[in-house]
Structures are given as structure tokens and as C-alpha cells.
Motif scaffolding. Sequence first.
Motif, mmCIF file in Angstrom:
data_model
loop_
_atom_site.group_PDB
_atom_site.id
_atom_site.type_symbol
_atom_site.label_atom_id
_atom_site.label_comp_id
_atom_site.label_asym_id
_atom_site.label_seq_id
_atom_site.Cartn_x
_atom_site.Cartn_y
_atom_site.Cartn_z
ATOM 1 N N PRO A 11 -11.231 -1.645 9.549
ATOM 2 C CA PRO A 11 -10.563 -2.390 10.621
ATOM 3 C C PRO A 11 -9.099 -1.946 10.685
ATOM 4 C CG PRO A 11 -11.708 -3.880 9.103
ATOM 5 C CD PRO A 11 -11.722 -2.521 8.481
ATOM 6 N N PRO A 13 -5.592 -1.580 10.137
ATOM 7 C CA PRO A 13 -4.717 -2.368 9.263
ATOM 8 C C PRO A 13 -3.394 -2.751 9.931
ATOM 9 C CG PRO A 13 -4.931 -0.096 8.447
ATOM 10 C CD PRO A 13 -5.681 -0.173 9.743
ATOM 11 N N GLU A 14 -3.130 -2.190 11.099
ATOM 12 C CA GLU A 14 -1.834 -2.458 11.731
ATOM 13 C C GLU A 14 -1.844 -3.732 12.583
ATOM 14 O OE1 GLU A 14 0.824 -0.707 11.114
ATOM 15 O OE2 GLU A 14 -0.146 0.882 9.967
ATOM 16 N N VAL A 29 -14.594 -10.066 6.128
ATOM 17 C CA VAL A 29 -13.503 -10.036 7.088
ATOM 18 C C VAL A 29 -14.092 -9.860 8.477
ATOM 19 C CG1 VAL A 29 -11.516 -8.673 7.842
ATOM 20 C CG2 VAL A 29 -11.860 -9.172 5.412
ATOM 21 N N VAL A 41 -6.131 5.263 6.422
ATOM 22 C CA VAL A 41 -4.949 6.133 6.454
ATOM 23 C C VAL A 41 -4.963 7.219 5.374
ATOM 24 C CG1 VAL A 41 -3.724 4.187 5.416
ATOM 25 C CG2 VAL A 41 -2.425 6.118 6.185
ATOM 26 N N PHE A 42 -5.416 6.874 4.168
ATOM 27 C CA PHE A 42 -5.409 7.890 3.106
ATOM 28 C C PHE A 42 -6.501 8.939 3.332
ATOM 29 C CE2 PHE A 42 -3.631 4.098 0.947
ATOM 30 C CZ PHE A 42 -2.373 4.606 0.697
ATOM 31 N N GLN A 124 -7.321 5.575 -1.864
ATOM 32 C CA GLN A 124 -7.963 4.262 -1.790
ATOM 33 C C GLN A 124 -8.213 3.998 -0.315
ATOM 34 O OE1 GLN A 124 -4.336 2.649 -3.500
ATOM 35 N NE2 GLN A 124 -4.383 0.985 -2.025
ATOM 36 N N ALA A 125 -9.058 3.038 -0.010
ATOM 37 C CA ALA A 125 -9.296 2.725 1.395
ATOM 38 C C ALA A 125 -8.396 1.576 1.806
ATOM 39 C CB ALA A 125 -10.756 2.356 1.609
ATOM 40 N N ALA A 126 -7.994 1.571 3.077
ATOM 41 C CA ALA A 126 -7.010 0.584 3.532
ATOM 42 C C ALA A 126 -7.623 -0.794 3.761
ATOM 43 C CB ALA A 126 -6.335 1.079 4.809
ATOM 44 N N ASP A 127 -8.921 -0.972 3.480
ATOM 45 C CA ASP A 127 -9.477 -2.321 3.629
ATOM 46 C C ASP A 127 -9.536 -3.030 2.267
ATOM 47 O OD1 ASP A 127 -11.491 -0.628 2.779
ATOM 48 O OD2 ASP A 127 -12.960 -1.238 4.279
ATOM 49 N N TRP A 128 -10.420 -2.560 1.390
ATOM 50 C CA TRP A 128 -10.557 -3.248 0.104
ATOM 51 C C TRP A 128 -9.637 -2.694 -0.983
ATOM 52 C CZ3 TRP A 128 -12.895 -7.831 -0.200
ATOM 53 C CH2 TRP A 128 -13.732 -8.180 0.870
ATOM 54 N N ASP A 129 -8.968 -1.588 -0.712
ATOM 55 C CA ASP A 129 -7.982 -1.045 -1.661
ATOM 56 C C ASP A 129 -8.519 -0.889 -3.078
ATOM 57 O OD1 ASP A 129 -5.727 -0.733 0.053
ATOM 58 O OD2 ASP A 129 -5.495 -2.903 0.083
ATOM 59 N N ALA A 130 -9.808 -0.608 -3.219
ATOM 60 C CA ALA A 130 -10.388 -0.580 -4.559
ATOM 61 C C ALA A 130 -9.890 0.614 -5.373
ATOM 62 C CB ALA A 130 -11.911 -0.574 -4.479
ATOM 63 N N GLY A 131 -9.712 1.765 -4.734
ATOM 64 C CA GLY A 131 -9.145 2.913 -5.449
ATOM 65 C C GLY A 131 -10.041 3.490 -6.520
ATOM 66 N N MET B 121 -9.267 -3.251 -9.618
ATOM 67 C CA MET B 121 -7.961 -2.603 -9.733
ATOM 68 C C MET B 121 -6.862 -3.479 -9.138
ATOM 69 S SD MET B 121 -8.570 0.697 -10.819
ATOM 70 C CE MET B 121 -7.555 1.947 -10.017
ATOM 71 N N ARG B 139 -7.313 -10.081 -6.756
ATOM 72 C CA ARG B 139 -6.576 -8.914 -6.284
ATOM 73 C C ARG B 139 -6.356 -9.008 -4.776
ATOM 74 N NH1 ARG B 139 -10.078 -5.051 -4.465
ATOM 75 N NH2 ARG B 139 -8.458 -3.546 -4.866
ATOM 76 N N VAL B 141 -6.390 -7.774 -1.065
ATOM 77 C CA VAL B 141 -7.188 -6.813 -0.303
ATOM 78 C C VAL B 141 -6.716 -6.836 1.151
ATOM 79 C CG1 VAL B 141 -9.219 -6.934 -1.791
ATOM 80 C CG2 VAL B 141 -8.995 -8.547 0.089
ATOM 81 N N PHE B 142 -7.158 -5.884 1.926
ATOM 82 C CA PHE B 142 -6.734 -5.777 3.320
ATOM 83 C C PHE B 142 -5.208 -5.866 3.414
ATOM 84 C CE2 PHE B 142 -11.181 -6.504 3.577
ATOM 85 C CZ PHE B 142 -11.605 -5.827 4.716
ATOM 86 N N GLY B 143 -4.562 -5.029 2.627
ATOM 87 C CA GLY B 143 -3.102 -4.959 2.682
ATOM 88 C C GLY B 143 -2.425 -6.269 2.337
ATOM 89 N N GLN B 262 2.157 -0.752 1.290
ATOM 90 C CA GLN B 262 0.830 -0.377 0.821
ATOM 91 C C GLN B 262 0.714 1.116 0.588
ATOM 92 O OE1 GLN B 262 -2.428 -0.780 3.477
ATOM 93 N NE2 GLN B 262 -3.829 -1.398 1.878
ATOM 94 N N GLN B 282 1.349 -4.422 6.017
ATOM 95 C CA GLN B 282 1.351 -3.237 5.156
ATOM 96 C C GLN B 282 2.614 -3.174 4.304
ATOM 97 O OE1 GLN B 282 -1.547 -1.556 5.301
ATOM 98 N NE2 GLN B 282 -1.927 -3.259 6.674
#
Lengths: 262, 333
Positions: A11, A13-14, A29, A41-42, A124-131, B121, B139, B141-143, B262, B282
Amino acid sequence: MNIIVCIKQVPDPEIPPAKFRIDPEGKRVMPPEGVAPVTSVFDERAMEAALQLKDKYQAKVTAVTLGVSSAKSAIRHALSIGAEEGIHIQHEAAGELDSFETASVLTKAIEKIGDYSLILCGRQAADWDAGQVGSIIAENLGIPVVTVARKVDLKDSKVRVESVIQDGYRVIEAPMPALVTVSSEIGLPRLPTGAGILKASRIKIINWNVQDIGAELQGVKRSQLLRLYIPVRETKCQIIEADTVAEAAFELALRLRKAKII
Amino acid sequence: MAEFKGVMVCAEFVNGKMSPITMELLGIGRRLADDLGEELSALLIGKEAAPFSQQAVAYGAQRVYLVSNPLLDSYNSDAYTGAITSVCRQVNPSIMLLGQTDTGRDLAPRLAVRLGGGLAMDCIDLSIDPETKLMLQTRPVFGGNAYAVMITPTARPQMATVRPKTMSPLERDDTRQGEVIPLEIGIESSLIKAEIIETVKEEVEGIKLEEAEIVVTGGRGIGTVEGFDVLRKLAGVLGGAVGATRAACDEGLAPTTMQVGQTGKIVSPNLYIAVALSGAVQHLAGCSGSKHIAVINTDPEAYIFKVAEWGIVADYKVTLAPFIEKCKELSTQ
């Protein structure tokens, strides 16, 4: 040389925080209405790193995504900026997978592609940021992994990466095939050209599903989402008002001092 | 099947010191271990590590595992992954904590694969569920728009990396007693595939963003490169560091090394002064761990006011000069 880039559609992120909604019962979400999803973004940066290598060394770039039907547009975008091949592993429940499951599906897809020197993922992904997904894929494949790259280049038969650390970077060389996760420091991703969009429209996106590639998702999740919530941000801001801005500024300094912060 | 028991913290060292995140991990690790009625151990790796055993004990470790091997003298992802995997297979901790740092971020997913554990993480809160005795891992999430609470129901160890400065260390107590156990770990040099050729330090003037107790950050509204000089002046007076939003970096007002958010650096200072920035999610993802936030912005509707404690609705150009002056005056009192 073949380069595989793993991308994820997320989704946007902005969107303003007020538009962000969750379904706490379903622990998910809600996609914002009227806002199209975008490539994380990454992952865009990972794609950019691949295209920089292609420009320099002539490589074939394959973009792979695991996602719902709309994720096809992320592949279309990758093709329009220079990928030769796009693979969409369509899975309507992709959002419910944990990092290990996602990585195991992508690992199977990469094994099916077979011939590759380099795999690039976003850090990492900009949704769940799991990395985690990039590193797990590398471990699954038993190949070296270098994380958080700000530059990816080749040297002799190795990949040479500048990996971001807190106070600078490390130069790391790894034999290929290898997996590299890419960070935003690599630079802005390129935009599609008219010719690129036209070319992309002629490429047939390869459609796989989880069964096609022999991935199994029956196991117990290693990581489970117990609860999802929006943190309560009480508006407790004291707006400092005074006759002049200078007085307000003095007052702010005094309050910070009184609170022993400065 | 091995029994998984106890909490293990993976220590880090920087510039010949135990890094602050290690004390923070020991602090939360000890609370978790106490709640479980189990032991807290610290894993110290590398030639620099041995002298710090007592310090790890003083900050709460009941056991210290010391691992030394020439291949572990400096960080290498392959060697460290192999070594920590061997240690965990001997010790079988139920919970394993690392810092969300350059090395922790790099190691944790690899370890989780090899050990068969589950991993969350960048956690900002950890606790033990009183009923299930599972570790609850919170944690952003979603920025930072939402928080997720994760559990690792059956996989072991339950692994987490912890965001720096979100946990408080215990008071150092040198009377604490602990056992120091050297472990022999064999590492085949052939397992090291990715080699670190060199480490390049990019010197940042003054205090580092992630370490600063006070961070002054400017957004696109700063408008000019010179505007950031005023922020630097304020940071200088307060002994802090200067950050910038992505929008400001994109416009070339500040280098990307100063970016907070972020996709930039994540800071958790005592005081965050947000100047001429709107507070995009972000960006908040990079500073929401700040203890106190003060805002200077011309737009009273800016989202950043919602997360702030104090605010001045005014142009920074007329606000900062008197503010700097007053701060300077207060600092000499």
C-alpha cells in the motif's frame, strides 16, 4: 549474467496518517481507497541496482513478485524500466504469509528459474518492515548474502558491495551466485520512458502459482501476529503563545530547562 | 529433543567498549528471564570481549559465554552466523536477543533460519505473556502507523532484535555474581564466503545522530542550505546533532547521511526538536522513540504537533535566534 530482483507491491506508504485504517479483528491493514499500491521503495532501489549493472555489464534482469492479482502492475513497471522478464507468483493470501513462508516460495521460484548470478532484494518492505526475506532466501539457497547495500558492482568473478554501517560502509566481496539486499542510499530509481512502456506491453508476464513451483505452505507459522493496533497518540501538545515570537522562544527554552531536558 | 531454557543476549562492542545496546538488552533480558524464573546469559564474541565479562554480569547477566577464535576477531557475517549457531545449539536458549544494529540486523535472520527459530525485528517492547509464557514482541509496522504484537508459538528460540534506546539498562552493580564460561567453537575458514575487504569510516562532524541525546531536525520548510547552518548552531549550543527529513535531503538542503526516517536513520533521543517539517509517517518512523518532542512550524495543522509535547507556531527564521540565545544563556547558569 542473469540477475533476479525480488519485488513486493505494498500500500502506498506516502498516504497521510488520517487515511491509514486497519481491521483489528482481521489483524490486517485496509488498503486506502482510491490510492494505487506501489512497489516497495527499497525494492525499487534493488531494481535500480540491477539496471545499473545491466547498463555496465549487459545482464538479463528478471523481476519476480509474490502477491495478489494487482501485483502484476509492479512487474509491468519493472519491465517498463528495463527488466527483460517478469514473473508473477499469484497468491491471494500472500499478505498472510510470514517472512519464512514468503522466502520459501521465492526460493522455490528462484530454483525454478535456475540460472542466476545475482539476486537482489530490498533491505525490507515498506509495509511490514520485517527485514528478513532476503537473508532467508540466501540461507535457503546456501549462497552468500550481503545486506544493506549502497553500491553493487562486479569485480573479477565476484560481487563487490558497499554495505552501509552506522558510521560509514564496509566493502564486501562475495563469490557469485550471491544475494544482496539494497538500501535507499543507492540512489533514486529511474522512471519508465514511453518506449519502455511500449516495450513492456509486448512482454508476456509469466504467471506461476504456489503449486506450480512446488512450494508448500502447510507448516505452523514460526511468527504469528497476535494483535495489530494503531498507537494512541494523545494530543497533549502545549502550544506556547506569547506577545512576540522571541518571548515564545524564551518560554520554550525555560520549559525545557525546567523539565531538565536542556 | 533439547529443552530450550533461558534468555541469551548477544553482546556488541564498538571502539573498545561494550556498546550501550548491550546494556539495554541485558536490562530487558533480565526482566524477561525473571518473569520466566529462568537465567539470563550473555554471549561475548571476539578478542576484545573477554575483559567485559564482569561488566556483563554487573548489568544483569548470570552467565557469560566467551567465544574467541582468530576468525572472529572482527565482524564477518558468515563466521559470526556459524559461531553463534554453534553456541545456541550447545546452550539452547528459549529466547535470544540481539540489537537492531548493523550486525544484529545482518545476523538475526540468518540465525533464525539455521536454528529454526522465529524472529521479530526492530522491537520496541518485549514482555512475557503471564498465561502462555510466550515472549510478546511489539514492533512498529507500516512506517509506524500501526504496532504489531508478534509471538513465536512453537519455534525455538524466540528471537528478537531490539531498537536501540528503547529499553532501560539496569543500574550497574559490581557486586552481582555470575559464571564465566569459555566455549571452544571450531569454525572452518572455508565457510567464510563473503569477505570484508575494508571498512570505511565517513567522519561526521560532531555527535552522531543515533547517539545524540538531543536531535534538531529540519524539513523542507527550512528552504535553504544556510537554514541548516542555523540548526547546526542550535545543535552546537545544546550538544546535539542535526537531522533532516527525506524531503529536505531530496531537495539537496542536507546530505542523505543526515536523513531521519524509515529510509534513513532511526533515532531515539531524549529531546527531538522538529523544525519546519510536517511529520510524514515515514519521518515519524525514524523519531517516534524520542522521549520529548518540541516543534517549530508555521502551520498549526501540521501532523507533527499531534506527537509533540511543546510547540511554537511561527517561522523558524524568527524563532531560532532568540531560542538559541536563551539556551546559551541557560547553559551558562
